[in-house]
Design an enzyme around this catalytic site. Structure first.
Site, short mmCIF file in Angstrom:
data_model
loop_
_atom_site.label_atom_id
_atom_site.label_comp_id
_atom_site.label_asym_id
_atom_site.label_seq_id
_atom_site.Cartn_x
_atom_site.Cartn_y
_atom_site.Cartn_z
N HIS A 273 0.83 -1.21 0.00
CA HIS A 273 0.00 0.00 0.00
C HIS A 273 0.86 1.25 0.00
O HIS A 273 1.91 1.32 0.63
CB HIS A 273 -1.07 0.00 1.10
CG HIS A 273 -0.58 0.07 2.51
ND1 HIS A 273 -0.30 1.26 3.13
CD2 HIS A 273 -0.37 -0.90 3.42
CE1 HIS A 273 0.07 1.01 4.39
NE2 HIS A 273 0.04 -0.28 4.58
N GLU A 319 -5.04 2.10 2.58
CA GLU A 319 -5.14 0.88 3.39
C GLU A 319 -5.39 1.22 4.84
O GLU A 319 -6.18 0.58 5.52
CB GLU A 319 -3.83 0.07 3.26
CG GLU A 319 -3.88 -1.30 3.91
CD GLU A 319 -3.49 -1.32 5.39
OE1 GLU A 319 -3.75 -2.33 6.06
OE2 GLU A 319 -2.93 -0.33 5.89
ZN LIG Z 1 0.51 -1.30 6.33
#
Ligand SMILES: [Zn+2]
Length: 463
Positions: A273, A319
């Site tokens: 991410h 995320e």
């Molecule tokens: Zn992470």
């Protein structure tokens, strides 16, 4: 990025020379990875030239531009972005003090998504609970008009198994405390460090109860508060938090692909991410993962050429605030998920990988021996067949997509996680290189070989 490009092009020349020899391509790939600091250089570039990148912020937009330009400069065959709507939040000041009986400053940070206190802050006495479960069993008269302190400690563990039982208090503490009439909630940091940094992280509200401010105390300050309460004192705190919501913004999943030569519709997905919390520079979480997966794919492309299947690198948005980019990826690509042969995500810092867990159709496990054998010299053992993959791919097995978890040593990960101390110097260059090599091996064998582990077994039948 200029410094990064100079080193990457030097590496390209090196890899170009290596490709003329006659050794087996996987061996050449391993050799070129073992001579390369590319994963480390990429996370260096991200943390230096972008820095912290909270979803929807101006820095997040710069991270998206950085990632797009990185993929393009490395000449990936396809580079594209997928829009993701995110709520942008900023931390603002977070101040806490003991007012009585022993006036002194405490170190806190706001939990991600928390509301502010009323202007000027709030003052109340503290009630301590050892866990979220204990809070849930409390009576309203114990909690009403007070500040709830959830004092659960996280245990250190190589696999990070101490996180789950404690993080539930971070996620739901404000809801449970508000149900009983609390004015605010403070948790002991979800982390294993004895430093004086507080650990942030996402928390949730429930529309049916009042939204109260939520913060985390550093472990050292939680110890101090615990001593005062255990000595029988009625402790009064002042808390001032000025977090702000800035409404909806657009962020992006940034995707780079190396198109397959023989089966371009079959996809091997590796991801990490791109966003981070704002406290550190997001080096371990998850700049390391970004470096590892981009470098692995790029080394593969430069050393062994385009693979038979398509290799797709997905850098997920947002995320940290609830897998927002990953959920959007799964939704927008729903009709194509069956084409993903396997997915993996690197999102657990930069510690060495010691085990590979899979979620493969049982009859494909025998074919996957080549993969397990190739990883063994890196000190990676074959684990179980019940992997859930990293957070951003955790929703895929339920749709039949096989995943692997290349499990990293997380013994020290939660010393730094979500703190101002998550910075580049915490990355061990040899350890991140081992990760890079493991992802390169995995990508090469899954994108060039015949292993087809679809469909992922559902849990309970995944032996
Ligand atoms: Zn992470």
């Amino acid at each position: 990025m200029r410094r990064l490009l100079i080193t990457l092009s030097a590496l390209f020349l090196l890899a170009g020379c290596a490709s003329t020899d006659e050794t087996n391509p996987l061996e050449r790939l391993i050799q070129s990875s073992e001579q390369s600091d590319q994963a480390y250089e990429i996370v260096t570039s991200l943390t230096t030239e972008v820095g912290p990148r909270i979803p929807g912020s101006e820095a997040d937009k710069r991270a998206v531009a950085w990632a797009e330009s990185l993929f393009k400069s490395l000449q990936f065959d396809k580079v594209y972005k997928q829009p993701v709507r995110v709520r942008n939040w900023s931390r603002g000041l977070a101040d806490a003090r003991v007012i009585a009986p022993f006036p002194q400053q405490l170190v806190i940070t706001a939990l991600g998504g928390s509301v502010a206190t009323q202007p000027g802050g709030l003052e109340a006495s503290v009630v301590m609970f050892e866990s979220l479960e204990e809070l849930q069993q409390a009576k309203a008269e114990q909690v009403k008009d007070r500040i709830v302190f959830i004092n659960k400690r996280m245990q250190r563990d190589r696999a990070g198994r101490g996180y789950g039982p404690v993080v539930i208090g971070r996620a739901r503490g404000a809801i449970e405390a508000a149900k009983l009439g609390a004015h605010a909630v403070l948790i002991r940091s979800v982390g294993t460090s004895n430093s004086r940094f507080a650990h942030t992280g996402a928390m949730r509200y429930d529309d049916s109860v009042e939204r109260i401010p939520a913060g985390a105390l550093s472990n050292a300050d939680a110890d101090n508060l615990e001593r005062m309460i255990n000595d029988g004192h009625d402790v009064r705190l002042f808390v001032d938090m000025r977090a702000k919501e800035h409404g909806w913004q657009t962020s992006y999943n940034v995707i780079g692909e190396i198109t397959g030569t023989e089966k371009p519709d079959e996809v091997v997905l590796i991801g990490a991410h791109l966003d981070s919390w704002d406290e550190g520079t997001g080096a371990l979480d998850d700049g390391a993962g970004v470096g590892i997966v981009v470098a692995a794919a790029n080394l593969l492309k430069q050393t062994t050429g385009a693979p038979k299947r398509t290799l797709r690198v997905v850098l997920y948005a947002a995320e940290e605030i609830g897998l927002v980019g990953a959920r959007e990826y799964a939704r927008a690509n729903e009709s194509d998920l069956a084409n993903i042969v396997v997915a993996a995500e690197s999102d657990f810092g930069a510690g060495r990988i010691y085990q590979i867990d899979t979620r493969f159709a049982p009859d494909a496990l025998a074919e996957a021996t080549t993969l397990f054998d190739a990883l063994a010299p890196l000190g990676i053992v074959k684990g179980n067949n019940e992997a859930s993959g990293g957070p951003d791919i955790s929703m895929l097995p339920a749709k039949g997509v096989p995943v692997v978890s290349l499990r990293q040593d997380g013994t020290y990960y939660f010393d730094y996680h979500h703190t101002p101390n998550d910075t580049l110097d915490k990355i061990d260059i040899d350890a991140i290189r081992q990760n890079q090599t493991a992802y390169a091996i995995f990508s090469y064998l899954m994108a060039n070989g015949d292993i087809d582990p679809r469909p992922a077994p559902q849990l309970g039948s995944a032996r």
